[in-house]
Scaffold this motif. Structure first.
Motif, PDB file in Angstrom:
ATOM      1  N   GLY A   5       0.832  -1.190   0.000  1.00  0.00           N
ATOM      2  CA  GLY A   5       0.000   0.000   0.000  1.00  0.00           C
ATOM      3  C   GLY A   5       0.865   1.238   0.000  1.00  0.00           C
ATOM      4  O   GLY A   5       2.078   1.193   0.196  1.00  0.00           O
ATOM      5  N   THR A   6       0.252   2.373  -0.204  1.00  0.00           N
ATOM      6  CA  THR A   6       1.025   3.614  -0.257  1.00  0.00           C
ATOM      7  C   THR A   6       1.646   3.933   1.098  1.00  0.00           C
ATOM      8  O   THR A   6       2.749   4.460   1.166  1.00  0.00           O
ATOM      9  N   SER A   7       0.982   3.605   2.199  1.00  0.00           N
ATOM     10  CA  SER A   7       1.552   3.901   3.518  1.00  0.00           C
ATOM     11  C   SER A   7       2.765   3.012   3.780  1.00  0.00           C
ATOM     12  O   SER A   7       3.754   3.458   4.359  1.00  0.00           O
ATOM     13  N   LYS A   8       2.719   1.759   3.355  1.00  0.00           N
ATOM     14  CA  LYS A   8       3.871   0.876   3.544  1.00  0.00           C
ATOM     15  C   LYS A   8       5.028   1.303   2.638  1.00  0.00           C
ATOM     16  O   LYS A   8       6.184   1.215   3.025  1.00  0.00           O
ATOM     17  N   GLY A   9       4.721   1.746   1.451  1.00  0.00           N
ATOM     18  CA  GLY A   9       5.764   2.208   0.542  1.00  0.00           C
ATOM     19  C   GLY A   9       6.462   3.433   1.079  1.00  0.00           C
ATOM     20  O   GLY A   9       7.692   3.546   1.000  1.00  0.00           O
ATOM     21  N   ILE A  10       5.698   4.361   1.638  1.00  0.00           N
ATOM     22  CA  ILE A  10       6.281   5.582   2.208  1.00  0.00           C
ATOM     23  C   ILE A  10       7.142   5.232   3.421  1.00  0.00           C
ATOM     24  O   ILE A  10       8.216   5.786   3.611  1.00  0.00           O
ATOM     25  N   LEU A  11       6.675   4.272   4.230  1.00  0.00           N
ATOM     26  CA  LEU A  11       7.440   3.850   5.391  1.00  0.00           C
ATOM     27  C   LEU A  11       8.777   3.237   4.966  1.00  0.00           C
ATOM     28  O   LEU A  11       9.820   3.524   5.563  1.00  0.00           O
ATOM     29  N   LYS A  15      12.468   4.627   5.956  1.00  0.00           N
ATOM     30  CA  LYS A  15      13.479   3.799   6.624  1.00  0.00           C
ATOM     31  C   LYS A  15      14.778   3.783   5.822  1.00  0.00           C
ATOM     32  O   LYS A  15      15.865   3.905   6.377  1.00  0.00           O
ATOM     33  N   PHE A  16      14.663   3.634   4.520  1.00  0.00           N
ATOM     34  CA  PHE A  16      15.850   3.626   3.669  1.00  0.00           C
ATOM     35  C   PHE A  16      16.582   4.959   3.761  1.00  0.00           C
ATOM     36  O   PHE A  16      17.807   4.992   3.848  1.00  0.00           O
ATOM     37  N   ALA A  17      15.832   6.054   3.767  1.00  0.00           N
ATOM     38  CA  ALA A  17      16.447   7.377   3.863  1.00  0.00           C
ATOM     39  C   ALA A  17      17.200   7.532   5.184  1.00  0.00           C
ATOM     40  O   ALA A  17      18.296   8.095   5.216  1.00  0.00           O
ATOM     41  N   ILE A  18      16.652   7.013   6.261  1.00  0.00           N
ATOM     42  CA  ILE A  18      17.321   7.095   7.561  1.00  0.00           C
ATOM     43  C   ILE A  18      18.576   6.239   7.562  1.00  0.00           C
ATOM     44  O   ILE A  18      19.643   6.650   8.026  1.00  0.00           O
ATOM     45  N   TYR A  19      18.469   4.998   7.033  1.00  0.00           N
ATOM     46  CA  TYR A  19      19.616   4.088   6.994  1.00  0.00           C
ATOM     47  C   TYR A  19      20.770   4.678   6.196  1.00  0.00           C
ATOM     48  O   TYR A  19      21.927   4.465   6.518  1.00  0.00           O
ATOM     49  N   VAL A  20      20.467   5.422   5.163  1.00  0.00           N
ATOM     50  CA  VAL A  20      21.509   5.995   4.324  1.00  0.00           C
ATOM     51  C   VAL A  20      22.017   7.319   4.898  1.00  0.00           C
ATOM     52  O   VAL A  20      23.217   7.592   4.867  1.00  0.00           O
ATOM     53  N   SER A  21      21.134   8.125   5.443  1.00  0.00           N
ATOM     54  CA  SER A  21      21.525   9.470   5.868  1.00  0.00           C
ATOM     55  C   SER A  21      22.307   9.495   7.186  1.00  0.00           C
ATOM     56  O   SER A  21      23.158  10.372   7.368  1.00  0.00           O
ATOM     57  N   VAL A  22      22.070   8.576   8.088  1.00  0.00           N
ATOM     58  CA  VAL A  22      22.769   8.605   9.376  1.00  0.00           C
ATOM     59  C   VAL A  22      24.277   8.398   9.193  1.00  0.00           C
ATOM     60  O   VAL A  22      25.075   9.199   9.703  1.00  0.00           O
TER      61      VAL A  22
END
Length: 76
Positions: A5-11, A15-22
């Motif tokens: 769903g769109t909510s799972k895709g956004i989540l 998560k990917f953005a956090i894993y990469v940005s930290v």
């Protein structure tokens, strides 16, 4: 598109953005201000070497010792 769903895709994207940005943010912080890195690494001793022992004899000293031993053996 996806069965998610769109909510799972956004989540998943968040998560990917956090894993990469930290890690990138941490690297950026330490690369621009090396004093922080020196403070952190200065507080911990990662490698503790034992005190230095006596040095082995030089090749010339070894040859002389071998000559003395040979002389002693020849005298006997």
């Amino acid at each position: 598109m996806s069965s998610l769903g769109t909510s799972k895709g956004i989540l998943e994207i968040a998560k990917f953005a956090i894993y990469v940005s930290v890690p990138i943010a941490l690297m950026f912080t330490f690369a621009n201000n090396t004093e922080n890195l020196k403070k952190i690494m200065g507080n911990r001793s990662y490698v503790v070497y034992p005190p230095e022992g006596p040095r082995p004899p030089s090749p010339e000293e070894l040859r002389e010792m071998a000559r003395e031993i040979a002389r002693k053996n020849n005298i006997r």
